[in-house]
Enzyme design. Structure first.
Site, short mmCIF file in Angstrom:
data_model
loop_
_atom_site.label_atom_id
_atom_site.label_comp_id
_atom_site.label_asym_id
_atom_site.label_seq_id
_atom_site.Cartn_x
_atom_site.Cartn_y
_atom_site.Cartn_z
N GLU A 1 0.85 -1.18 0.00
CA GLU A 1 0.00 0.00 0.00
C GLU A 1 0.89 1.24 0.00
O GLU A 1 1.89 1.29 0.69
CB GLU A 1 -0.91 -0.01 1.22
CG GLU A 1 -1.95 -1.13 1.14
CD GLU A 1 -2.99 -1.03 2.24
OE1 GLU A 1 -3.51 -2.10 2.62
OE2 GLU A 1 -3.25 0.08 2.71
N CYS B 1 -2.52 -7.10 5.38
CA CYS B 1 -1.90 -8.31 4.85
C CYS B 1 -1.13 -9.15 5.87
O CYS B 1 -1.47 -10.31 6.09
CB CYS B 1 -0.98 -7.95 3.67
SG CYS B 1 -1.90 -7.25 2.30
C1 UDX Z 1 2.75 -6.02 2.51
C2 UDX Z 1 3.91 -6.56 1.66
O1 UDX Z 1 5.01 -5.68 1.76
C3 UDX Z 1 3.47 -6.66 0.21
O2 UDX Z 1 4.50 -7.22 -0.59
C4 UDX Z 1 2.24 -7.56 0.12
O3 UDX Z 1 1.78 -7.66 -1.17
C5 UDX Z 1 1.16 -7.02 1.01
O4 UDX Z 1 1.62 -6.88 2.33
P1 UDX Z 1 1.69 -3.66 3.06
O5 UDX Z 1 0.68 -4.37 3.88
O6 UDX Z 1 1.26 -2.55 2.18
O7 UDX Z 1 2.47 -4.72 2.12
O8 UDX Z 1 2.72 -3.06 4.10
P2 UDX Z 1 4.31 -3.04 4.31
O9 UDX Z 1 4.88 -1.85 3.66
O10 UDX Z 1 4.87 -4.35 3.99
O11 UDX Z 1 4.32 -2.83 5.90
C6 UDX Z 1 3.71 -3.79 6.72
C7 UDX Z 1 3.84 -3.38 8.17
O12 UDX Z 1 5.19 -3.51 8.59
C8 UDX Z 1 3.46 -1.92 8.43
O13 UDX Z 1 2.78 -1.84 9.66
C9 UDX Z 1 4.81 -1.22 8.50
O14 UDX Z 1 4.78 -0.05 9.27
C10 UDX Z 1 5.67 -2.30 9.16
N1 UDX Z 1 7.11 -2.20 8.86
C11 UDX Z 1 7.53 -2.34 7.57
C12 UDX Z 1 8.01 -2.00 9.91
O15 UDX Z 1 7.63 -1.87 11.08
N2 UDX Z 1 9.34 -1.97 9.62
C13 UDX Z 1 9.82 -2.11 8.35
O16 UDX Z 1 11.05 -2.06 8.16
C14 UDX Z 1 8.88 -2.29 7.28
#
Ligand code: UDX
Length: 429
Positions: free
Chosen positions: A155, A260
């Site tokens: 997202e 997700c």
């Molecule tokens: C995720 C996957 O990245 C993507 O490939 C899949 O298709 C769908 O799920 P998304 O849900 O959009 O995407 O979020 P993402 O950017 O992956 O972050 C997920 C969670 O992890 C968020 O709460 C984010 O804040 C957290 N996060 C992410 C961290 O705390 N640290 C990080 O280094 C990266």
């Protein structure tokens, strides 16, 4: 170029439809929501996603994209039909495939010979077979093919992730069918993996579970850093230079959330259970993520002198991450709710959460970041919106009752905040 039907105009469906039209295919996207269809045909995109509204308008103007009501109108007469319907978490933690079954049943009778039905929704291992079975039972013509084509869209960067993916994965028992699906991505420069359906379906879950594991791991290391006086930023730097580790997804914070990771880790645990495998490692990843939210609450309680009752807490950020308007399973919302539940008076600001945040129990949503800080005892940064970095922190400190700052995203510079007079608490440093 090919003719493509997309069933579902949600996050995945709309991005898929608009991007495939952008790649030159003729795309018909169907949704159950008549109002959404009407607005989309006027070029109004109902979700906050960078570049998506331009692609939708481009597709409508070029005549390569249009929106229709229902699945069968989208599937009639086309070569490929993408199923992009919700697979929410069921009460037992497993994915609820009701919408997938309903869509397959609805389109079965309108599928043209030699067309291919493609699962793009996140579905458990074995779902391609399931769709094949439902189509047969519902009277689809014999030579309709089925395939899995998981998406890896994040997202906030969904369009970029679709058009510049790290890989394209297609799963089909019939390699020719798999190859046909992969050719839809002819305009995209990425490795293409054409494999069997079960492996393709597992790639999706394993990838999300691994990314969640990486985050839970760095949050655990951050907790140790706090006790041994190490700085997580330095540690991540030292780790990340190793190409076997890399820097991505090693940002410590309040825990992972969103639509997700929580759903997919729960579904994978369910699949493992059904397969008789005790996935203790993943259970640990999930439970330590739940604990991470409690750890953030403890930091805020500490900043308030050990008692949250009556404490005035300013919150910056409610969405599950920056650059999205999505509150689903947001760590920020659950932490703010835990604080309110502990007797704190919570005032929150988020640049994008809009109306969706208006009815969060115990959380007063205010129109700007400064307003949240008036007479506050502590400021808690919960979502890493870039705009927070550029605010006037002298003004913020001046508006607060006590200048305490808990930065759960390590978004701000501790030294600079301390120079302004804040008591600063980050994560892992
Ligand atoms: C995720 C996957 O990245 C993507 O490939 C899949 O298709 C769908 O799920 P998304 O849900 O959009 O995407 O979020 P993402 O950017 O992956 O972050 C997920 C969670 O992890 C968020 O709460 C984010 O804040 C957290 N996060 C992410 C961290 O705390 N640290 C990080 O280094 C990266």
């Amino acid at each position: 170029m090919s003719t493509v039907g997309v069933v579902g105009a949600g996050y995945v469906g709309l991005t898929t439809a608009a991007c495939l039209a952008h790649l030159g295919h003729d795309v018909v996207c169907g949704d159950l929501d008549a109002d959404r269809v009407r607005r989309l045909n006027k070029g109004e995109t109902p979700i906050l996603e960078e570049g998506l509204d331009d692609l939708v308008v481009e597709g409508l103007r070029s005549g390569r994209l249009r929106f229709v009501l229902g699945a069968s109108q989208a599937a009639a007469g086309v070569e490929f039909v993408f199923l992009c319907v919700p697979t929410p978490q069921g009460s037992d933690g497993r994915a609820d495939l009701g919408a997938i079954d309903a869509a397959a049943r609805e389109i079965a009778s309108v599928l043209r010979p030699a067309s291919v039905v493609v699962n793009k929704s996140t579905v458990p291992v074995g779902s391609t077979e399931r769709v094949d079975r439902v189509l047969r039972e519902a009277g689809a013509v014999a030579d309709v093919g089925v395939a899995s084509n998981p998406e890896f869209l994040r997202e906030g960067t969904a369009v970029r992730d679709f058009l510049h993916p790290s890989r394209v994965v297609v799963g089909a028992d019939d390699t020719a069918v798999g190859t046909r699906v992969s050719e839809l991505y002819r305009g995209v420069r990425a490795p293409v993996l054409v494999t069997d359906p079960a492996s393709a379906e597992m790639v999706k879950y394993a990838s999300n579970a691994f990314l969640a594991t990486k985050i839970s791991f760095v949050n655990a290391i951050a907790a140790v850093c706090e006790s041994v006086n190490a700085d997580i930023r330095e540690v991540v730097l030292g780790m990340g230079y190793d190409p076997r580790i890399g820097f991505e997804f090693l940002h410590p914070g309040p825990g992972w959330g969103g639509s997700c990771f929580p759903k997919d880790t729960a579904a994978l645990l369910g699949t493992a259970d059904d397969a008789g495998y005790d996935f203790a490692l993943l259970r640990g990843v999930v439970s330590s993520n739940d604990e991470q939210r409690e750890r953030m609450v403890a930091k805020v309680r500490d900043a308030c002198g050990g008692d949250l009752a009556g404490a005035r807490v300013a919150v910056w950020g409610l969405t599950f991450k920056a650059n999205t308007d999505d509150l689903r399973d947001s760590p920020a919302v659950s932490i703010a709710s835990l604080l309110a539940g502990s007797g704190a008076v919570v005032r929150a600001y988020d640049p994008a959460s809009g109306e969706a945040a208006a009815d969060l129990p115990g959380i007063e949503v205010v129109p700007d970041a400064y307003a949240a800080c008036v007479d506050a005892d502590v400021l808690v940064v919960l979502t890493e919106w870039d705009e927070f970095r550029w605010l006037d922190f002298g003004r913020v400190a001046g508006a607060m009752r006590r200048a305490e700052l808990v930065d759960t995203r390590n978004l701000l510079d501790p030294a600079a905040m301390r120079r302004i007079g804040f008591g600063y608490r980050g994560v892992g440093r």
